[in-house]
Write a protein that holds these residues in place. Sequence first.
Motif, PDB file in Angstrom:
ATOM      1  N   ALA A  23       0.897  -1.327  -0.070  1.00 53.74           N
ATOM      2  CA  ALA A  23      -0.025  -0.098   0.038  1.00 53.74           C
ATOM      3  C   ALA A  23       1.027   1.053   0.025  1.00 53.74           C
ATOM      4  N   PHE A  24       1.832   1.194   0.775  1.00 57.33           N
ATOM      5  CA  PHE A  24       2.966   2.376   0.966  1.00 57.33           C
ATOM      6  C   PHE A  24       3.627   2.671  -0.483  1.00 57.33           C
ATOM      7  N   ALA A  25       4.039   1.520  -1.231  1.00 58.02           N
ATOM      8  CA  ALA A  25       4.909   1.800  -2.303  1.00 58.02           C
ATOM      9  C   ALA A  25       3.638   2.432  -3.499  1.00 58.02           C
ATOM     10  N   LEU A  26       2.635   1.465  -3.461  1.00 60.94           N
ATOM     11  CA  LEU A  26       1.482   2.232  -4.389  1.00 60.94           C
ATOM     12  C   LEU A  26       1.114   3.765  -4.277  1.00 60.94           C
ATOM     13  N   ALA A  27       0.838   3.989  -3.115  1.00 56.79           N
ATOM     14  CA  ALA A  27       0.902   5.565  -2.674  1.00 56.79           C
ATOM     15  C   ALA A  27       1.886   6.469  -3.433  1.00 56.79           C
ATOM     16  N   VAL A  28       3.103   5.902  -3.006  1.00 52.83           N
ATOM     17  CA  VAL A  28       4.401   6.899  -3.243  1.00 52.83           C
ATOM     18  C   VAL A  28       4.328   6.825  -4.949  1.00 52.83           C
ATOM     19  N   LEU A  29       4.283   5.431  -5.531  1.00 54.31           N
ATOM     20  CA  LEU A  29       4.375   5.540  -6.906  1.00 54.31           C
ATOM     21  C   LEU A  29       3.382   6.299  -7.494  1.00 54.31           C
ATOM     22  N   ALA A  30       1.963   6.500  -7.060  1.00 56.03           N
ATOM     23  CA  ALA A  30       0.987   7.260  -7.422  1.00 56.03           C
ATOM     24  C   ALA A  30       1.498   8.670  -7.714  1.00 56.03           C
ATOM     25  N   PHE A  31       1.978   9.256  -6.441  1.00 57.46           N
ATOM     26  CA  PHE A  31       2.572  10.544  -6.156  1.00 57.46           C
ATOM     27  C   PHE A  31       3.411  10.653  -7.223  1.00 57.46           C
ATOM     28  N   CYS A  32       4.426   9.775  -7.421  1.00 49.49           N
ATOM     29  CA  CYS A  32       5.651   9.959  -8.417  1.00 49.49           C
ATOM     30  C   CYS A  32       4.892  10.128 -10.026  1.00 49.49           C
ATOM     31  N   GLY A 107      11.613 -12.455  -7.278  1.00 54.40           N
ATOM     32  CA  GLY A 107      10.850 -11.485  -6.461  1.00 54.40           C
ATOM     33  C   GLY A 107       9.496 -11.731  -6.173  1.00 54.40           C
ATOM     34  N   GLY A 108       8.995 -12.314  -4.836  1.00 53.45           N
ATOM     35  CA  GLY A 108       7.526 -12.643  -4.903  1.00 53.45           C
ATOM     36  C   GLY A 108       6.750 -11.760  -5.399  1.00 53.45           C
ATOM     37  N   VAL A 109       5.572 -12.077  -6.039  1.00 50.90           N
ATOM     38  CA  VAL A 109       4.675 -10.979  -6.453  1.00 50.90           C
ATOM     39  C   VAL A 109       3.958 -10.501  -4.860  1.00 50.90           C
ATOM     40  N   ALA A 110       3.808 -11.190  -4.073  1.00 49.54           N
ATOM     41  CA  ALA A 110       3.336 -10.620  -2.900  1.00 49.54           C
ATOM     42  C   ALA A 110       4.252  -9.966  -1.992  1.00 49.54           C
ATOM     43  N   MET A 111       5.597  -9.912  -2.514  1.00 48.42           N
ATOM     44  CA  MET A 111       6.652  -9.245  -1.784  1.00 48.42           C
ATOM     45  C   MET A 111       7.054  -7.786  -2.933  1.00 48.42           C
ATOM     46  N   LEU A 112       6.232  -7.703  -3.722  1.00 51.11           N
ATOM     47  CA  LEU A 112       6.613  -6.464  -4.701  1.00 51.11           C
ATOM     48  C   LEU A 112       6.680  -4.982  -3.931  1.00 51.11           C
ATOM     49  N   GLY A 113       5.876  -4.980  -3.082  1.00 46.81           N
ATOM     50  CA  GLY A 113       5.797  -3.603  -2.486  1.00 46.81           C
ATOM     51  C   GLY A 113       7.122  -3.560  -1.375  1.00 46.81           C
ATOM     52  N   LEU A 114       7.578  -4.607  -0.985  1.00 45.92           N
ATOM     53  CA  LEU A 114       8.881  -4.592  -0.183  1.00 45.92           C
ATOM     54  C   LEU A 114       9.965  -4.143  -1.291  1.00 45.92           C
ATOM     55  N   ASN A 115      10.005  -5.092  -2.317  1.00 49.26           N
ATOM     56  CA  ASN A 115      11.151  -4.719  -3.311  1.00 49.26           C
ATOM     57  C   ASN A 115      11.252  -3.351  -3.900  1.00 49.26           C
ATOM     58  N   VAL A 116       9.890  -3.051  -4.088  1.00 47.23           N
ATOM     59  CA  VAL A 116       9.588  -1.501  -4.545  1.00 47.23           C
ATOM     60  C   VAL A 116      10.253  -0.435  -3.639  1.00 47.23           C
ATOM     61  N   THR A 117       9.824  -0.657  -2.582  1.00 49.84           N
ATOM     62  CA  THR A 117      10.114   0.430  -1.179  1.00 49.84           C
ATOM     63  C   THR A 117      11.471   0.392  -1.363  1.00 49.84           C
ATOM     64  N   ASN A 118      12.240  -0.594  -1.121  1.00 44.73           N
ATOM     65  CA  ASN A 118      13.727  -0.752  -1.086  1.00 44.73           C
ATOM     66  C   ASN A 118      14.297  -0.057  -2.140  1.00 44.73           C
ATOM     67  N   MET A 119      14.274  -0.485  -3.083  1.00 44.95           N
ATOM     68  CA  MET A 119      15.029  -0.231  -4.352  1.00 44.95           C
ATOM     69  C   MET A 119      14.552   0.779  -5.127  1.00 44.95           C
ATOM     70  N   ALA A 120      13.147   0.998  -5.303  1.00 45.52           N
ATOM     71  CA  ALA A 120      12.637   1.937  -6.275  1.00 45.52           C
ATOM     72  C   ALA A 120      12.455   3.306  -5.512  1.00 45.52           C
ATOM     73  N   ILE A 121      11.916   3.039  -4.319  1.00 45.21           N
ATOM     74  CA  ILE A 121      11.600   4.488  -3.441  1.00 45.21           C
ATOM     75  C   ILE A 121      13.096   4.810  -2.499  1.00 45.21           C
ATOM     76  N   PHE A 122      13.362   4.008  -1.784  1.00 44.79           N
ATOM     77  CA  PHE A 122      14.669   4.440  -0.782  1.00 44.79           C
ATOM     78  C   PHE A 122      15.871   4.670  -1.596  1.00 44.79           C
ATOM     79  N   GLY A 123      15.957   3.670  -2.589  1.00 41.75           N
ATOM     80  CA  GLY A 123      17.481   3.579  -3.351  1.00 41.75           C
ATOM     81  C   GLY A 123      17.366   4.888  -4.082  1.00 41.75           C
ATOM     82  N   THR A 124      16.376   5.250  -4.951  1.00 40.44           N
ATOM     83  CA  THR A 124      16.253   6.453  -5.804  1.00 40.44           C
ATOM     84  C   THR A 124      16.155   7.574  -5.053  1.00 40.44           C
TER      85      THR A 124
END
Lengths: 238, 131
Positions: A23-32, A107-124
């Motif tokens: 949910a967090f990743a989705l909200a941040v990506l929408a803002f992006c 990367g698990g589909v159920a784990m996608l939010g975790l992976n997106v948060t770490n690499m796409a959001i935090f990393g970037t």
Amino acid sequence: METLAMHIANGIIDGPVAAVFAAFALAVLAFCVLRARSDLDDRLAPMAGLVAAFIFAVQMLNFPIFTGAVSGHLLGGALAAILVGPWVGALCVAVVLIVQALVFGDGGVAMLGLNVTNMAIFGTAAAYLLVALLLRVLPRTPAVLAGVAFVASVVSVVVASQGFVLQYWLGGTTDLGNGLGGLAATLAGSHLLIGVGEGLITATTVVTVAKVRPDLVYALRGRRLTRPVSVPAVGGVR
Amino acid sequence: MKKRSWGFLVGGLLVALLLAGVVSNFASPHPDGLDSSLRAGCTFDADDNITGGSCPAQAGREHELADSPFADYGLRGIDNPYLATGLSGVIGVLLTFAVGGGLFWLARRRNGPDTGEPAGDRTGTRVGAAG
């Protein structure tokens, strides 16, 4: 044959925590997406697609680090942030992770939010904050750009790895032999070295693009690099 | 888009295809930094199955799409591992470019690159989306 698993696999973090991060990743990506629209024009849109495709390709290239039995690969947050900016950049890395999870079983589909948060959001985010700060105070020479790209890569990879520690603290499914601190230290150590590899790749790529098409480097905002007098550009980087 | 941009785009894609299609076969087969710390505490046999100990990787479950023809960057039906990885990489690069480029193209600003005035259809889209 060894399977190529590069991201958080199913079952490592429990369901509720994974859902919260989704949910967090989705909200941040929408803002992006909202913020990215002002950057994306007819010229940048295909370039951003190229950046995503390039990151996908380089993520396949696991390189060996210290012990020889451990490898690492590019995460891409720093590269994306420097080339296309933080908003489009985070979306580029997210697209890569989504394609990997949905098509390549990485990367698990159920784990996608975790992976997106770490690499796409935090990393970037970490990379861009650092790049924006450093390029404000430092001269814009090729050597400085390479150095900034390198430092931003190292920091962004370590930050991304600590994002996993946070997630494991919240929803890890197995007791750790040497505790959360041990996990944090191990991950920080290995990702410091992965960051060095990522830094070399990112610096080479960014300096190459800056030489060919400085207008396509977001971090330079169309301003050309100032060339140091009669010194050939960065050694070893073509 | 200008001619120079097309050249850059095609050149960049060729580099990505070369990396994913050829160089990927020389990638290190060892577990990455994340995977290796999750495996700490367990012992593994030659086929990478856990034989003992306790580690976070034990909790790992099968991927939802483990049956995907492209699972683990291979290609079902192709026995040669080099060819399978290479083709899988090439397809991944083209797919990522299509998906990413397509989404960014849809999300882009519709007004001309250098006109400062907001285009009519942008406002129209917003109104339409809100209604």
